[in-house]
Enzyme design. Structure first.
Site, short mmCIF file in Angstrom:
data_model
loop_
_atom_site.label_atom_id
_atom_site.label_comp_id
_atom_site.label_asym_id
_atom_site.label_seq_id
_atom_site.Cartn_x
_atom_site.Cartn_y
_atom_site.Cartn_z
CG ASP A 231 103.68 72.73 -51.03
OD1 ASP A 231 102.65 72.22 -51.50
OD2 ASP A 231 104.47 72.12 -50.29
NE ARG B 42 107.31 64.11 -48.38
CZ ARG B 42 106.46 65.08 -48.72
NH1 ARG B 42 105.25 65.11 -48.22
NH2 ARG B 42 106.85 66.02 -49.56
CE LYS C 207 100.40 68.16 -53.49
NZ LYS C 207 100.40 66.84 -52.88
CB THR C 208 107.58 69.48 -54.47
OG1 THR C 208 106.60 69.76 -53.47
CG2 THR C 208 108.66 70.52 -54.43
CB THR D 215 96.31 68.71 -49.22
OG1 THR D 215 96.12 69.89 -48.42
CG2 THR D 215 97.76 68.31 -49.18
#
Ligand code: ADP
Length: 334
Positions: A109, A217, A64-65, A158
């Site tokens: 975020d 990640r 997302k980032t 999330t």
């Protein structure tokens, strides 16, 4: 012009920055989402307007980032990164907003963790590019309306269900990120290996991909741990065998489940005959936070068909029994 008392949060240099893809073309997977965003970017550019506010949701580590940084790049603008819990007071967010340039992206975020008062400040900022600030104290306090540059808010969460509807409704685009397939993850691992100059065979990349829980990640993290092992072993290249041994040492099993995943499933199976068991009970028994179980562990276990959320609680499904080497109960067999 009155200046609100604010400290501008510095754009953080994130530890993962060196591995982040820089363009939509380099951003692997999420094909549908990329198409939607490419259209939104193209149209905004033609109109000479900023992008619509965008809400991205999905488990942590899916990109997302990274996507937000890429969108800024594609629009030729800057991306400023902050997070819900760090915007305690309305003036924290006002400080960020007044310092944006027109067209910039503000990435928030964990937007579901914005304090209520800050969230309300965002409503007029998102809708009318305006915020009301109070200057002075006591009897001399005045409200002033500040006009903001036209910016794009990219929110990430999330748990989209935890967002209030006034906030959710102010996003022009609400998009979910999906878990990545094994070939997509293998591609990401190969790319990261090139960036970090880690020699790896295609099959070695695939072994790590299979154990990465659908998450870039985690894929990058496991690759680094496998590299450590290869270096200690003086291995010239990462093969599937080497990756397999290294990941076994880290207690990551061939399906990518880690110790907590297996504990969750084995509590359900051993203590509750498969369930249902309540989230809070599972949290207490594993020593994990209920939200972490919901946001981090369960989405992948559900994706794998190991776990189901029912109104009466969590249930371990037949594949989970088999994965833990147990015979599933009769009623669970197809
Ligand atoms: P999130 O914001 O969803 O928690 P991030 O954007 O921080 O996830 O991504 C975590 C890491 O995974 C980044 O360092 C990035 O290098 C990598 N990554 C994420 N998505 C992709 C992708 N689609 N292609 C390649 N690498 C990715």
């Amino acid at each position: 012009l009155l200046k609100p008392q604010v400290t501008v949060q510095e754009i953080q240099v994130l530890p993962e920055d060196s591995l982040r893809p820089q363009s939509l073309a380099e951003y692997l997977g999420q094909t549908e989402l990329k198409q939607i965003l490419a259209i939104a970017v193209g149209a905004a550019k033609v109109r000479g307007e900023p992008l619509d506010h965008l809400l991205l949701y999905g488990p942590p580590g899916l990109g997302k980032t990274t996507l937000s940084l890429i969108l800024a790049q594609e629009m030729g603008q800057h991306c400023h990164i902050t997070s819900g819990p760090s915007l305690e007071r309305p003036r924290d967010i006002v400080g960020l907003l007044v310092n944006l340039a027109a067209g910039d992206i503000l990435f928030v975020d964990e937007i579901h963790r914005l304090p209520r008062v800050t969230e309300e400040t965002l409503y007029s900022a998102m809708e009318d590019f305006r915020v009301d600030v109070t200057v002075g104290k006591g009897a001399s306090a005045r409200t002033r309306s500040l006009t903001l540059p036209k910016f794009t808010l990219v929110g990430a969460t999330t748990r989209v269900g935890a967002l209030s509807s006034p906030l959710r409704d102010r996003f022009g685009l609400v998009q979910r990120l999906r878990f990545y397939t094994v070939p997509e993850l293998a591609h990401i691992i190969t790319r990261t290996a090139q960036l970090l100059t880690i020699p790896i065979t295609p099959a070695g990349a695939e072994t790590i991909a299979q154990r990465s829980r659908g998450t870039p990640r985690i894929a990058n993290r496991l690759l680094k741990r496998v590299r450590d092992y290869a270096q200690v072993q003086n291995a010239p290249i990462v093969t599937p065998e080497l990756a397999g041994i290294a990941l076994e040492l880290l207690a990551v099993d061939p399906q990518g489940l880690d110790g907590v995943d297996r504990t969750l499933l084995s509590i359900l199976i051993e203590q509750f005959q498969g369930g249902p068991a309540g989230l809070d009970t599972l949290a207490a028994m594993t020593g994990e936070d209920p939200q972490t179980i919901e946001d981090v562990y369960e989405p992948y276990l559900m994706q794998m068909g190991y776990l189901q959320r029912t109104p009466r609680g969590r249930v371990a499904l037949a594949p989970a029994w088999v994965h833990l080497g147990r015979q599933p109960p009769e009623q669970q067999l197809p």
